[in-house]
Design a protein around this motif. Structure first.
Motif: not given
Length: 142
Positions: A90-95, A107-109, A119-121, A135-137
Motif C-alpha cells: 500500500q504505497c505510491t512508487t516513483s522513480t 535509479v532511486k525508487v 528509498s531504494n538506490y 546492488n540495491v541500497y
C-alpha cells in the motif's frame, strides 16, 4: 545411395542450425527499463516474473535500519520475494534517474507509505548478459 547422403547431410545441417540457435542468448529484453520495472513489480506488487534473470549473480542488497546496516545476497532476497509473492504494498512508487550512461545506471525508487518512505538506490550494470541489477541500497525515512 545419393539420396541417403543428401538426406543425412540435410539432417546434419538442421541439427547444426538448431544447436547454434540454442546457444544464442537473447538479451534484447534485458534493458535498463525492463530491469527496473521488474524490480518495482517484485517490490510493490509481489510479481516475480523475470526477477531472477534481472538480478546479477553477485547482486548485493543493503538496508539501513537505525544505526545498523543489514546485508543480503541474491538467494536471500529471492527467498524474501518468494515469501511475499502476490502481496501488493500500500504505497505510491516513483522513480528518479540519479546516473545514466552506457555502462551503469543508478535509479532511486521511492516507495511512499502512510508514515514513512523507503528509498531504494538501484544500481543496474550493462553486463555480457544484458542489463542486470548489481546492488540495491535501501534507506527508510519518517
Amino acid at each position: 545411395m545419393k539420396t541417403l547422403k543428401t538426406m543425412m547431410l540435410g539432417l546434419a545441417m538442421l541439427a547444426l542450425c538448431g544447436a547454434v540457435k540454442a546457444n544464442t542468448n537473447d538479451n534484447s529484453k534485458f534493458t535498463k527499463n525492463y530491469a527496473i520495472n521488474t524490480y518495482i513489480d517484485a517490490m510493490t506488487r509481489g510479481k516475480l516474473a523475470g526477477l531472477n534473470e534481472v538480478l546479477d549473480q553477485s547482486a548485493a542488497f543493503n538496508m539501513v535500519r537505525g544505526k545498523q546496516v543489514l546485508s543480503f545476497g541474491k538467494k536471500q532476497m529471492l527467498d524474501y520475494f518468494q515469501s511475499n509473492k502476490n502481496v501488493e504494498q500500500q504505497c505510491t512508487t516513483s522513480t528518479t534517474v540519479v546516473e545514466n550512461n552506457a555502462g551503469i545506471a543508478i535509479v532511486k525508487v521511492d516507495m511512499k507509505f502512510e508514515n514513512f518512505t523507503r528509498s531504494n538506490y538501484v544500481t543496474i550494470a550493462h553486463t555480457a548478459n544484458g542489463w542486470k541489477i548489481t546492488n540495491v541500497y535501501s534507506v527508510f525515512v519518517s
